[in-house]
Scaffold this motif. Sequence first.
Motif, PDB file in Angstrom:
ATOM      1  N   VAL A  84       0.861  -1.172   0.000  1.00  0.00           N
ATOM      2  CA  VAL A  84       0.000   0.000   0.000  1.00  0.00           C
ATOM      3  C   VAL A  84       0.900   1.225   0.000  1.00  0.00           C
ATOM      4  N   SER A  85       0.698   2.076  -0.978  1.00  0.00           N
ATOM      5  CA  SER A  85       1.548   3.259  -1.104  1.00  0.00           C
ATOM      6  C   SER A  85       1.159   4.333  -0.096  1.00  0.00           C
ATOM      7  N   ALA A  86       2.088   5.239   0.140  1.00  0.00           N
ATOM      8  CA  ALA A  86       1.817   6.370   1.027  1.00  0.00           C
ATOM      9  C   ALA A  86       0.675   7.217   0.470  1.00  0.00           C
ATOM     10  N   ASP A  87       0.580   7.323  -0.847  1.00  0.00           N
ATOM     11  CA  ASP A  87      -0.518   8.091  -1.453  1.00  0.00           C
ATOM     12  C   ASP A  87      -1.870   7.459  -1.133  1.00  0.00           C
ATOM     13  N   MET A  88      -1.930   6.135  -1.139  1.00  0.00           N
ATOM     14  CA  MET A  88      -3.194   5.467  -0.809  1.00  0.00           C
ATOM     15  C   MET A  88      -3.565   5.705   0.650  1.00  0.00           C
ATOM     16  N   VAL A  89      -2.578   5.715   1.525  1.00  0.00           N
ATOM     17  CA  VAL A  89      -2.838   6.001   2.937  1.00  0.00           C
ATOM     18  C   VAL A  89      -3.337   7.436   3.073  1.00  0.00           C
ATOM     19  N   ASP A  90      -2.698   8.367   2.374  1.00  0.00           N
ATOM     20  CA  ASP A  90      -3.146   9.761   2.406  1.00  0.00           C
ATOM     21  C   ASP A  90      -4.583   9.888   1.908  1.00  0.00           C
ATOM     22  N   ASP A  91      -4.925   9.151   0.852  1.00  0.00           N
ATOM     23  CA  ASP A  91      -6.289   9.182   0.319  1.00  0.00           C
ATOM     24  C   ASP A  91      -7.288   8.641   1.339  1.00  0.00           C
ATOM     25  N   LEU A  92      -6.917   7.573   2.049  1.00  0.00           N
ATOM     26  CA  LEU A  92      -7.798   7.026   3.078  1.00  0.00           C
ATOM     27  C   LEU A  92      -8.029   8.049   4.184  1.00  0.00           C
ATOM     28  N   VAL A  93      -6.964   8.670   4.626  1.00  0.00           N
ATOM     29  CA  VAL A  93      -7.085   9.687   5.679  1.00  0.00           C
ATOM     30  C   VAL A  93      -7.985  10.826   5.206  1.00  0.00           C
ATOM     31  N   GLU A  94      -7.792  11.264   3.981  1.00  0.00           N
ATOM     32  CA  GLU A  94      -8.633  12.330   3.419  1.00  0.00           C
ATOM     33  C   GLU A  94     -10.103  11.918   3.404  1.00  0.00           C
ATOM     34  N   ALA A  95     -10.393  10.697   2.979  1.00  0.00           N
ATOM     35  CA  ALA A  95     -11.776  10.222   2.936  1.00  0.00           C
ATOM     36  C   ALA A  95     -12.374  10.115   4.336  1.00  0.00           C
ATOM     37  N   VAL A  96     -11.588   9.632   5.295  1.00  0.00           N
ATOM     38  CA  VAL A  96     -12.088   9.504   6.660  1.00  0.00           C
ATOM     39  C   VAL A  96     -12.341  10.884   7.269  1.00  0.00           C
ATOM     40  N   LEU A  97     -11.403  11.802   7.076  1.00  0.00           N
ATOM     41  CA  LEU A  97     -11.533  13.112   7.705  1.00  0.00           C
ATOM     42  C   LEU A  97     -12.519  14.034   7.006  1.00  0.00           C
ATOM     43  N   HIS A  98     -12.625  13.922   5.685  1.00  0.00           N
ATOM     44  CA  HIS A  98     -13.430  14.892   4.938  1.00  0.00           C
ATOM     45  C   HIS A  98     -14.613  14.278   4.210  1.00  0.00           C
ATOM     46  N   GLY A  99     -14.762  12.983   4.249  1.00  0.00           N
ATOM     47  CA  GLY A  99     -15.917  12.341   3.648  1.00  0.00           C
ATOM     48  C   GLY A  99     -15.866  12.298   2.136  1.00  0.00           C
ATOM     49  N   LEU A 100     -16.975  11.864   1.570  1.00  0.00           N
ATOM     50  CA  LEU A 100     -17.079  11.691   0.129  1.00  0.00           C
ATOM     51  C   LEU A 100     -18.070  12.638  -0.513  1.00  0.00           C
ATOM     52  N   ALA A 101     -18.940  13.218   0.298  1.00  0.00           N
ATOM     53  CA  ALA A 101     -19.972  14.098  -0.232  1.00  0.00           C
ATOM     54  C   ALA A 101     -19.368  15.430  -0.659  1.00  0.00           C
ATOM     55  N   PRO A 102     -20.004  16.099  -1.617  1.00  0.00           N
ATOM     56  CA  PRO A 102     -19.505  17.421  -1.999  1.00  0.00           C
ATOM     57  C   PRO A 102     -19.621  18.382  -0.820  1.00  0.00           C
ATOM     58  N   GLN A 103     -18.708  19.307  -0.742  1.00  0.00           N
ATOM     59  CA  GLN A 103     -18.727  20.298   0.324  1.00  0.00           C
ATOM     60  C   GLN A 103     -19.886  21.255   0.107  1.00  0.00           C
ATOM     61  N   ARG A 104     -20.669  21.477   1.139  1.00  0.00           N
ATOM     62  CA  ARG A 104     -21.802  22.402   1.057  1.00  0.00           C
ATOM     63  C   ARG A 104     -21.325  23.799   1.415  1.00  0.00           C
ATOM     64  N   PRO A 105     -21.862  24.786   0.724  1.00  0.00           N
ATOM     65  CA  PRO A 105     -21.501  26.162   1.124  1.00  0.00           C
ATOM     66  C   PRO A 105     -22.045  26.453   2.521  1.00  0.00           C
ATOM     67  N   ARG A 106     -21.304  27.210   3.275  1.00  0.00           N
ATOM     68  CA  ARG A 106     -21.730  27.563   4.640  1.00  0.00           C
ATOM     69  C   ARG A 106     -22.900  28.542   4.583  1.00  0.00           C
ATOM     70  N   GLN A 107     -23.886  28.297   5.420  1.00  0.00           N
ATOM     71  CA  GLN A 107     -25.042  29.175   5.524  1.00  0.00           C
ATOM     72  C   GLN A 107     -24.763  30.279   6.544  1.00  0.00           C
ATOM     73  N   GLY A 108     -25.248  31.451   6.300  1.00  0.00           N
ATOM     74  CA  GLY A 108     -25.060  32.547   7.256  1.00  0.00           C
ATOM     75  C   GLY A 108     -23.645  33.074   7.182  1.00  0.00           C
TER      76      GLY A 108
END
Length: 109
Positions: A84-108
């Motif tokens: 498993v490459s370091a890039d794959m680990v980074d991608d996993l961390v990104e998915a865990v921390l930031h999810g898969l859904a598109p970022q919603r604009p902040r309200q208010g």
Amino acid sequence: MHHALLPALAGLLAQPAVLARFAELSGGDEDWNRRLAAYLRAERDLGRLAPGARVDAATSMIVGACHESVLSVLFQGRGIARQVSADMVDDLVEAVLHGLAPQRPRQGG
């Protein structure tokens, strides 16, 4: 690291007494999944993860990713686990921390 353990794992599966002893030596009653979840809860409590972070779901994702590199190869009968490459680990961390859904604009403001 998992690729180096695969030959030993294959032998352990046929030895229930050895598996039981291994479990005793590797943390007793609290398995590493629970220790990981406890670590993530502590990080959440310290404010380093979002207050509503779904720790159990993140733990399952991380554990699943760790096992995938071993079990998929084991079940396909191809010898050792894939690296498993370091890039794959980074991608996993990104998915865990930031999810898969598109970022919603902040309200208010």
